[in-house]
Design an enzyme around this catalytic site. Structure first.
Site, PDB file in Angstrom:
ATOM      1  N   ASP A  99       0.425   1.821   8.702  1.00  0.00           N
ATOM      2  CA  ASP A  99      -0.065   1.050   9.844  1.00  0.00           C
ATOM      3  C   ASP A  99       0.922   1.027  11.022  1.00  0.00           C
ATOM      4  OD1 ASP A  99      -2.371   0.391   8.448  1.00  0.00           O
ATOM      5  OD2 ASP A  99      -1.486  -1.414   7.592  1.00  0.00           O
TER       6      ASP A  99
ATOM      7  N   HIS B  97      -8.846   5.157   1.932  1.00  0.00           N
ATOM      8  CA  HIS B  97      -7.582   5.539   1.295  1.00  0.00           C
ATOM      9  C   HIS B  97      -7.288   7.032   1.359  1.00  0.00           C
ATOM     10  CE1 HIS B  97      -8.486   1.540  -0.192  1.00  0.00           C
ATOM     11  NE2 HIS B  97      -7.186   1.390  -0.246  1.00  0.00           N
TER      12      HIS B  97
ATOM     13  N   ARG C 121       0.618  -5.267  -5.038  1.00  0.00           N
ATOM     14  CA  ARG C 121       0.747  -6.290  -3.994  1.00  0.00           C
ATOM     15  C   ARG C 121       1.154  -7.619  -4.622  1.00  0.00           C
ATOM     16  NH1 ARG C 121      -0.905  -4.149   0.788  1.00  0.00           N
ATOM     17  NH2 ARG C 121      -2.467  -2.505   0.738  1.00  0.00           N
TER      18      ARG C 121
ATOM     19  N   ARG D  67     -24.164   7.517  13.333  1.00  0.00           N
ATOM     20  CA  ARG D  67     -23.643   7.534  11.967  1.00  0.00           C
ATOM     21  C   ARG D  67     -22.221   6.992  11.979  1.00  0.00           C
ATOM     22  NH1 ARG D  67     -28.291   8.764  11.255  1.00  0.00           N
ATOM     23  NH2 ARG D  67     -29.127  10.545  10.082  1.00  0.00           N
TER      24      ARG D  67
ATOM     25  N   MET E 169      -7.906   2.718   9.044  1.00  0.00           N
ATOM     26  CA  MET E 169      -7.185   1.518   8.612  1.00  0.00           C
ATOM     27  C   MET E 169      -6.426   0.884   9.771  1.00  0.00           C
ATOM     28  SD  MET E 169      -5.844   2.179   4.755  1.00  0.00           S
ATOM     29  CE  MET E 169      -6.976   1.968   3.372  1.00  0.00           C
ATOM     30  N   GLY E 170      -6.028  -0.347   9.595  1.00  0.00           N
ATOM     31  CA  GLY E 170      -5.308  -1.073  10.644  1.00  0.00           C
ATOM     32  C   GLY E 170      -5.813  -2.500  10.692  1.00  0.00           C
TER      33      GLY E 170
ATOM     34  N   ARG F 145      -4.158   7.502   3.074  1.00  0.00           N
ATOM     35  CA  ARG F 145      -2.873   7.081   2.485  1.00  0.00           C
ATOM     36  C   ARG F 145      -2.266   8.108   1.531  1.00  0.00           C
ATOM     37  NH1 ARG F 145      -3.717   1.013   1.490  1.00  0.00           N
ATOM     38  NH2 ARG F 145      -3.171   1.485  -0.652  1.00  0.00           N
TER      39      ARG F 145
ATOM     40  N   GLY G 274       0.830  -1.206   0.000  1.00  0.00           N
ATOM     41  CA  GLY G 274       0.000   0.000   0.000  1.00  0.00           C
ATOM     42  C   GLY G 274       0.869   1.262   0.000  1.00  0.00           C
TER      43      GLY G 274
ATOM     44  N   ASP H  75       5.473  -5.458   5.583  1.00  0.00           N
ATOM     45  CA  ASP H  75       5.813  -6.846   5.891  1.00  0.00           C
ATOM     46  C   ASP H  75       5.886  -7.747   4.652  1.00  0.00           C
ATOM     47  OD1 ASP H  75       6.282  -8.801   8.073  1.00  0.00           O
ATOM     48  OD2 ASP H  75       4.543  -9.750   7.153  1.00  0.00           O
TER      49      ASP H  75
HETATM   50  O1  F6P Z   1      -1.017  -0.826   3.668  1.00  0.00           O
HETATM   51  C1  F6P Z   1      -1.789  -1.460   4.654  1.00  0.00           C
HETATM   52  C2  F6P Z   1      -3.206  -1.031   4.551  1.00  0.00           C
HETATM   53  O2  F6P Z   1      -3.215   0.341   4.688  1.00  0.00           O
HETATM   54  C3  F6P Z   1      -4.144  -1.684   5.563  1.00  0.00           C
HETATM   55  O3  F6P Z   1      -4.333  -0.978   6.748  1.00  0.00           O
HETATM   56  C4  F6P Z   1      -5.413  -1.825   4.752  1.00  0.00           C
HETATM   57  O4  F6P Z   1      -6.175  -2.901   5.213  1.00  0.00           O
HETATM   58  C5  F6P Z   1      -4.908  -2.064   3.379  1.00  0.00           C
HETATM   59  O5  F6P Z   1      -3.707  -1.356   3.285  1.00  0.00           O
HETATM   60  C6  F6P Z   1      -5.828  -1.659   2.277  1.00  0.00           C
HETATM   61  O6  F6P Z   1      -5.219  -2.004   1.072  1.00  0.00           O
HETATM   62  P1  F6P Z   1      -5.766  -1.782  -0.386  1.00  0.00           P
HETATM   63  O7  F6P Z   1      -5.111  -0.528  -0.887  1.00  0.00           O
HETATM   64  O8  F6P Z   1      -5.319  -2.967  -1.136  1.00  0.00           O
HETATM   65  O9  F6P Z   1      -7.255  -1.634  -0.302  1.00  0.00           O
END
Ligand code: F6P
Length: 340
Positions: free
Chosen positions: A126, A270, A71, A264, A168-169, A273, A10, A102
């Site tokens: 994460d 994302h 991935r 709610r 996320m997590g 991110r 990610g 990881d």
């Molecule tokens: O990079 C890890 C992560 O941020 C997780 O917390 C989350 O479950 C996952 O990526 C989501 O990934 P994707 O972009 O494949 O939906």
């Protein structure tokens, strides 16, 4: 020495800063760098681009990764592993810098076991890579989540509602923990703790009573027990796509049902991110990228650059992979001190 660099898994803020650091540190000692595209896919399918100092100018503040990510697991099939080794040989890469979490670092370790010269740089929003105090991406992503919680506070307060923020997590609740702590949530649910519905409802009721609204933060990875909505779709490393389980929405339904308070939820997914890395992440990504080059130049292949206290050092890849770094009891104790 000719360096290769890739970003896998990610994306998170700081990846471009780390790429820049690898290229600039290598160039400082007269070495060139090639970028492989879309994570391990680029090595499997031989997709690359040269990376000069000019190519990485102005990258410090840019979100995402200019190399792309995926991935892809290159060691799931023997024929793919062979292709990776062939690509490295074709480009005469003497050290590969693998920037990732990881899964990416586990693939780096598999390459190391096959004799490939590889060093790692840990990243993930994460913050769950073992062996390093922090990973870059985490502070920037969590700042977005805290901002979201502050905004939800306005609406929760105005409408006297309970609002659940899902962050996320997967196995580690660092983002939820920091969001709950820094944003003053009434309850924070992390995968490290068993879900206790009656405790959650009691906290929500108390918050409604004292200030007229309630804010709950939940990691996407918490286990709510048997329920609807588990889609079960998985990525190449076998991880379920957790967002599709929508734990935040499910929690809001349960809270409303149990308390009668209008509830709610918001899933920021994302949004956490993307965007520019914050100060801490820019500097950490820069230090770790440069450290990875130094490890390679010292012949310390099979190591990963990590942050330990004030220093960046190399540790064996084995010590960073396999076991996610989860939230520790002292953090949980602090977190619950400030809940209603
Ligand atoms: O990079 C890890 C992560 O941020 C997780 O917390 C989350 O479950 C996952 O990526 C989501 O990934 P994707 O972009 O494949 O939906």
């Amino acid at each position: 020495m000719k360096f290769g660099v890739l970003t896998g898994g990610g994306d998170c803020p700081g990846l471009n800063a780390a790429i820049r650091a690898v290229v600039r540190r290598a160039a400082k000692f007269g070495h060139e760098t090639v970028g492989f595209l879309d994570g391990w896919k680029g090595l499997r399918d031989d997709l690359s681009r040269p990376l000069t100092v000019g190519d990485v100018a102005d990258l410090l503040s840019k979100g995402g990764t200019i190399l792309g990510s995926s991935r892809t697991n290159p060691f799931a099939k023997e024929e793919d592993a062979v292709k990776v080794l062939e690509t490295l040989a074709r480009h005469r890469i003497e050290t590969l810098v693998a920037i990732g979490g990881d899964d990416t670092l586990s693939a780096a370790q598999a390459l190391h076991r096959r004799g490939g010269h590889v060093v790692g740089v840990p990243k993930t929003m994460d913050n769950d890579v073992s062996g390093t105090d922090w990973t870059f991406g985490f502070h920037s992503a969590t700042a977005v989540a805290v901002d979201a919680l502050e905004r939800l506070r306005d609406t929760a307060g105005s409408h006297h509602r309970a609002i659940v923020l899902e962050v996320m997590g997967r196995h580690a609740g660092w983002v939820a923990l920091a969001t709950g702590l820094a944003g003053g949530a009434d309850a924070t649910l992390v995968p490290e703790e068993r879900y206790d519905e009656s405790a959650l409802i009691a906290k929500v009721r108390a918050a409604i009573q004292t200030r007229g609204y309630a804010l709950v933060v939940a990691s996407e990875g918490i286990d709510l027990g048997p329920r609807r909505g588990s889609a079960g779709a998985k990525d190449e490393f076998g991880h379920e796509l957790l967002r599709e389980r929508e734990v935040g929405a499910e929690l809001a339904r349960r809270i409303q049902e149990a308390t009668g308070v209008e509830s709610r939820s918001a899933q920021i997914g994302h949004i956490q991110r993307g965007g520019a890395p914050e100060l801490f992440d820019r500097i950490l990504a820069t230090r770790l990228g440069a450290c990875a080059v130094d490890l390679a130049l010292a012949g310390r292949f099979g190591e990963v650059a990590v942050l330990r206290g004030p220093s960046v050092i190399g540790i064996p890849l084995d010590e960073a992979i396999g076991q996610p770094k989860t939230v520790t009891p002292d953090w949980l104790d602090l977190l619950h001190t400030f809940e209603t």
